[in-house]
Design an enzyme around this catalytic site. Structure first.
Site, PDB file in Angstrom:
ATOM      1  N   GLU A 200       0.982  -1.330  -0.036  1.00 14.65           N
ATOM      2  CA  GLU A 200       0.093   0.172   0.047  1.00 14.65           C
ATOM      3  C   GLU A 200       1.028   1.160  -0.069  1.00 14.65           C
ATOM      4  OE1 GLU A 200      -3.076   2.105   3.237  1.00 14.65           O
ATOM      5  OE2 GLU A 200      -2.486   0.150   3.287  1.00 14.65           O
TER       6      GLU A 200
ATOM      7  N   ASP B 279      -3.874   9.812   9.771  1.00 13.80           N
ATOM      8  CA  ASP B 279      -2.366   9.754  10.068  1.00 13.80           C
ATOM      9  C   ASP B 279      -1.952   9.971  11.399  1.00 13.80           C
ATOM     10  OD1 ASP B 279      -2.272   8.324   7.638  1.00 13.80           O
ATOM     11  OD2 ASP B 279      -1.082   9.986   6.711  1.00 13.80           O
TER      12      ASP B 279
END
Length: 242
Positions: A32, A43
């Site tokens: 990924e 994130d």
């Protein structure tokens, strides 16, 4: 199924290239690749730092496209990007670019399924798969809908919040895996916070078909380099998902 995540261009594109080649040939079943973004809502601090570093180095999308065209990876590639990036690039152009680069699937963590009609239609036209995130707070009916919409594998988030190496898993995860397996045969991969061998063994005992390791990958890459990351990923995979 062992899925390794890398942020493109962090710490630099040459390192990304070497890490992609090493991981694809010695550990990862799927890779990924995250497109650096200035406001990556999903994130944690380490992946934010990776994005900031890539952007500081003047990362451009065309550099990633060129890199993927240059190297042929023996494993499927999944791209993770935020919808603002896709929208400004052009939905149709984005999808056709990924297809031409032989990218297998796309993840857009900030785009709700119900608001993704245009992107879903473009992906369907060009046979680009989409992977949706399911979290412990996702209602059961919606979780089943998203699971059935996933083409390659289901991205099950281990806990609420952002990415990171927090070892905590939500206590609903084992039941969620069991419930999803009642409605689909699509493989389930668990992500967020995975960085220890004992976690892999626990996740496998719950019936998950794979894991996604992102923050730990980038932390090792940024702090210790490609060779250490390659050794660590290889050892981790052999411990539970050989």
């Amino acid at each position: 199924m062992f899925i390794a995540y890398l942020t493109a261009g962090a710490p630099d594109l040459n390192t990304t290239k070497q890490a992609l080649l090493n991981l694809a040939n010695d550990g990862a079943d799927v890779i990924e690749i995250g497109v650096p973004y200035s406001d990556p809502l999903a994130d944690g601090m380490i992946l934010q730092k990776a994005s900031q570093q890539a952007l500081k180095n003047r990362f451009r999308l065309e550099q990633l496209w060129h890199l993927l065209a240059e190297i042929e990876l023996p494993v499927p590639v999944v791209i993770l990007a935020y919808y603002n990036q896709i929208f400004h690039y052009g939905v149709e152009k984005w999808v056709t670019t990924l297809v031409n680069l032989k990218v297998k699937a796309l993840i857009v963590p900030d785009l709700p399924y119900e608001e993704a009609a245009i992107l879903r239609a473009a992906c369907a036209r060009h046979h680009l798969h989409m992977i949706w995130l399911i979290s412990p707070t996702t209602p059961k009916v919606r979780a089943k809908q998203l699971a059935l919409a996933c083409d390659d594998w289901i991205y099950l988030v281990s806990r609420t919040g952002v990415t990171g190496v927090d070892a905590h898993f939500d206590n609903q995860i084992p039941n969620m895996i069991a419930e999803l397996k009642q409605v689909t045969t699509t493989p389930i991969a668990l992500g967020f916070g995975i960085h220890q061998k004992q976690q892999l063994q626990l996740v496998k005992s719950w019936g998950a078909d794979g894991v996604i390791i992102g923050t730990a990958c980038m932390q090792i890459l940024l702090e210790k380099g490609v060779d250490q990351l390659t050794e660590w990923i290889s050892a981790m995979k052999k411990s539970s998902y050989p």
